[in-house]
Scaffold this motif. Structure first.
Motif: not given
Length: 250
Positions: A163-170, A189-208
């Motif tokens: 959520t916060l990252l999407a706002e920063i990128l927007r 997260s993909p839906e969050v980024f899609r709604v914010a219109g920043v999907s093409e500038r994001t990458r999600a990494v699932g890890q600890s």
């Protein structure tokens, strides 16, 4: 408050059900017991008794509506005893054991450690993610107050569903972002980024948080780490700072 939040009383009142018998029927509970709870809350400033046996919303009660327009989503989720709010409420009963032993006692109450418990209960896990996403005001200036022009890539460590990252990128069209959180969380997260219109500038990494962090960032933000042991927290923060420093020196 937890009882009426769990029973969705505010939503039933907003839908036009105001008499205690109707509210009890809609919520599936005992009318006399509900009436006593509501009258107690009226005395505390939550709800109004508009006439004997009839109740209405006041400004405080509107905060319990399951409606983001009333900013009630996070509050109700945190109070709902049938969901993650119940986990939080009942977990307080383990505090004495934790203080006596120095070890988490969540498992003693729920049968599994926290993260394993969330994995075993997807609905509760989704509520946890929602609470974390709304924990901070989405302020795109929260990480840097100046000189954003030098930042090309942000790694938000422990950033939940983004959520916060999407706002920063927007707010900063030239910035790319990497979201780091547990696999179960970043999967949403993909839906969050899609709604914010920043999907093409994001990458999600699932890890600890404690695994090696993605490299190449100009800015890393380790968040929500205050409940971890100080040595682990310091190590993770140091790795995040080191990652960003290395990128800036290139």
């Amino acid at each position: 408050m937890r009882v009426v939040a769990t029973l969705r009383i505010a939503d039933h009142v907003a839908a036009g059900v105001t008499d205690v018998d109707g509210l009890a029927s809609a919520a599936g509970c005992d009318a006399d017991a509900l009436s006593r709870v509501l009258r107690h809350l009226v005395g505390k400033g939550l709800f109004e008794e508009t006439s004997p046996g009839r109740f209405g919303l006041n400004e405080a009660a509107e905060g319990l509506l399951d409606d983001t327009a009333h900013r009630g989503l996070t509050q109700r989720l945190g109070l709902d005893l049938d969901g993650f709010g119940g986990r939080m409420a009942h977990a307080w009963s383990t505090l004495l054991t934790t203080v006596r032993t120095g070890k988490p006692a969540y498992q003693d109450l729920f049968g599994l450690p926290l993260w394993e418990d969330l994995d075993a209960h997807p609905d509760i896990a989704a509520e946890f993610d929602e609470l974390m996403a709304n924990e901070y005001v989405s302020d795109p200036e929260v990480l840097v107050h100046s000189d954003w022009e030098s930042v090309e890539t942000v790694v938000d460590v422990g950033g939940g569903t983004g959520t916060l990252l999407a706002e920063i990128l927007r707010a900063r069209p030239h910035v790319h972002g990497v979201l780091v959180d547990l696999p179960r969380t970043v999967a949403r997260s993909p839906e969050v980024f899609r709604v914010a219109g920043v999907s093409e500038r994001t990458r999600a990494v699932g890890q600890s948080f404690f695994d090696p962090l993605p490299s190449g960032a100009d800015l890393s933000s380790p968040r929500r780490s205050t409940s971890w042991p100080s040595t682990s927290r310091t190590g993770a923060s140091t790795r995040a700072s080191s990652t960003a420093s290395t990128a800036r020196s290139r």
